[in-house]
Design an enzyme around this catalytic site. Structure first.
Site, PDB file in Angstrom:
ATOM      1  N   ARG A 158      77.848 -13.195 -21.050  1.00  0.00           N
ATOM      2  CA  ARG A 158      77.812 -12.022 -21.536  1.00  0.00           C
ATOM      3  C   ARG A 158      77.715 -12.524 -23.299  1.00  0.00           C
ATOM      4  O   ARG A 158      77.867 -13.386 -24.173  1.00  0.00           O
ATOM      5  CB  ARG A 158      79.348 -12.038 -21.604  1.00  0.00           C
ATOM      6  CG  ARG A 158      80.371 -11.804 -19.886  1.00  0.00           C
ATOM      7  CD  ARG A 158      79.045  -9.779 -19.395  1.00  0.00           C
ATOM      8  NE  ARG A 158      79.645  -9.141 -20.194  1.00  0.00           N
ATOM      9  CZ  ARG A 158      80.598  -8.236 -19.976  1.00  0.00           C
ATOM     10  NH1 ARG A 158      81.785  -8.287 -18.958  1.00  0.00           N
ATOM     11  NH2 ARG A 158      80.847  -6.761 -21.060  1.00  0.00           N
ATOM     12  N   GLN A 195      87.520   0.921 -16.935  1.00  0.00           N
ATOM     13  CA  GLN A 195      88.711  -0.242 -16.256  1.00  0.00           C
ATOM     14  C   GLN A 195      89.983   0.545 -17.070  1.00  0.00           C
ATOM     15  O   GLN A 195      90.997  -0.032 -17.133  1.00  0.00           O
ATOM     16  CB  GLN A 195      87.617  -1.050 -17.752  1.00  0.00           C
ATOM     17  CG  GLN A 195      86.612  -1.705 -17.188  1.00  0.00           C
ATOM     18  CD  GLN A 195      86.205  -2.926 -18.096  1.00  0.00           C
ATOM     19  OE1 GLN A 195      86.372  -2.904 -18.985  1.00  0.00           O
ATOM     20  NE2 GLN A 195      85.015  -3.088 -18.121  1.00  0.00           N
ATOM     21  N   ASP A 227      86.324  -6.995 -28.963  1.00  0.00           N
ATOM     22  CA  ASP A 227      85.880  -7.966 -29.081  1.00  0.00           C
ATOM     23  C   ASP A 227      84.980  -9.153 -30.080  1.00  0.00           C
ATOM     24  O   ASP A 227      84.482 -10.095 -29.146  1.00  0.00           O
ATOM     25  CB  ASP A 227      84.142  -7.577 -27.533  1.00  0.00           C
ATOM     26  CG  ASP A 227      84.532  -7.139 -26.191  1.00  0.00           C
ATOM     27  OD1 ASP A 227      85.077  -7.687 -25.513  1.00  0.00           O
ATOM     28  OD2 ASP A 227      85.313  -5.919 -26.587  1.00  0.00           O
TER      29      ASP A 227
END
Length: 345
Positions: free
Chosen positions: A88, A193, A234
């Site tokens: 990722r 999500q 993130d």
């Protein structure tokens, strides 16, 4: 302080993770016996959330070392890092954890028990994340008042971390303090999500929530039904800009328009102080199938052309405050981040 939800297990050889793609329909566990298995569960989003990705990656290094130590520990570490770093690209916690595991080896490579030291370090990353979550919750809960209606996006709870949460950790703490709150949960397209994971968590915690589709947030803000927005991150850069699940930027713009406080909650491991501003953050693009299919059922012509960025970036002028375990950072963020991280000293 302990994990709210159990979703990781390590028996010294096999890493077991709760398959988040199966939630809320079923609770199924996946076993990772090789570093390739770890890479796959990260890349395929069986596990997700920046802090959790870092934790799982650390154990991926340990697995590869234990499986291949006869061929050389340093070689096994480098192979694991090379593979896992490709899983990722946006969540900086992944690279932070891999660098920490490499540094731990470098400091201890002369020790006979270096493999055990590496395993202990992976455990530390996990345990520290839960402690960090508690600290962030303690800082953040001061911004929550009884009666607040809080909007959150994606999943920034126990499932995204070592077991407690970032943005959702603040909500857990407010609930523990007896504050009466209502959480509005964005479904968070394309893989839902928020709907699948955040609602699942809040239901388990018996916290009041309402699920909304992503495009309802502006209307609710205009109707004065949202008091605050809390999101995770993130990657946060030097100027206070940050990357988070796609759709976060839209919420930040709407919150600014309606004078609603917009808070970002993330650990120091989510800060990338090598980047000056949010435009430099690499954005992961994912498969078209994630947009076209929901629960394996097509919701659009299956040959549709699709653009699927997994994250967007939000500039610092849309952020009210950033909350990490080191404290609360308020504008101007460049100065605040520099001070809290002791940059230039």
């Amino acid at each position: 302080m302990s994990a709210i939800i159990k979703h990781i297990e390590w028996d010294g050889k096999i890493l077991k993770v709760l398959d988040q793609k199966r939630l809320p329909k079923e609770e199924q566990w996946l076993e990772c016996e090789r570093v390739e298995d770890v890479c796959r569960v990260i890349k395929d989003m069986n596990i997700r959330g920046a802090p959790l990705i870092g934790i799982v990656a650390a154990f991926g290094v340990v697995i590869n070392v234990k499986n291949n130590k006869s061929h050389g520990i340093e070689k096994a570490i480098n192979e694991a890092i090379a593979l896992l770093s490709q899983s990722r690209p946006t969540a900086v916690n992944l690279f932070w954890a891999l660098e920490r595991m490499k540094a731990t080896y470098t400091r201890n490579k002369a020790r006979e028990d270096v493999v055990e030291v590496l395993e202990q370090e992976a455990y530390k990353i996990w345990e520290e994340d839960i402690q960090i979550s508690e600290k962030m919750a303690e800082y953040g809960v001061q911004f929550v008042e009884s009666g607040d209606r809080i909007l959150t996006h994606c999943n920034a709870g126990a499932l995204a971390t070592g077991g407690y949460g970032t943005a959702l950790g603040v909500i857990y703490k407010a609930n523990q303090q007896g504050k009466d709150i209502l959480v509005y949960v964005d479904e968070t397209r394309p893989v839902l999500q928020g709907a699948r994971l955040t609602c699942w968590e809040l239901k388990k915690a018996k916290i009041k929530y309402k699920l909304i589709s992503d495009n309802m947030a502006g209307f609710l803000m205009n109707q004065r039904k949202i008091d605050k927005v809390f999101v995770g991150a993130d990657r946060i850069v030097k100027n206070g800009g940050f990357a988070n699940k796609i759709g976060t930027y839209s919420l930040a713009c709407l919150a600014k328009k309606h004078n609603i406080p917009f808070y970002v909650v993330a650990p120091s491991s989510s800060f990338d102080l090598n980047l000056e501003n949010e435009t430099q953050i690499p954005i992961e693009y994912r498969s078209r199938e994630e947009v076209i299919f929901i629960n394996e059922k097509p919701i659009a012509p299956v040959d549709s052309d699709v653009e699927n960025p997994a994250f967007d970036v939000t500039p610092p002028e849309l952020v009210t405050a950033i909350i990490c375990e080191k404290g609360i950072i308020k504008p101007p963020f460049t100065e605040g981040i520099s001070r809290i991280f002791n940059l230039g000293k």
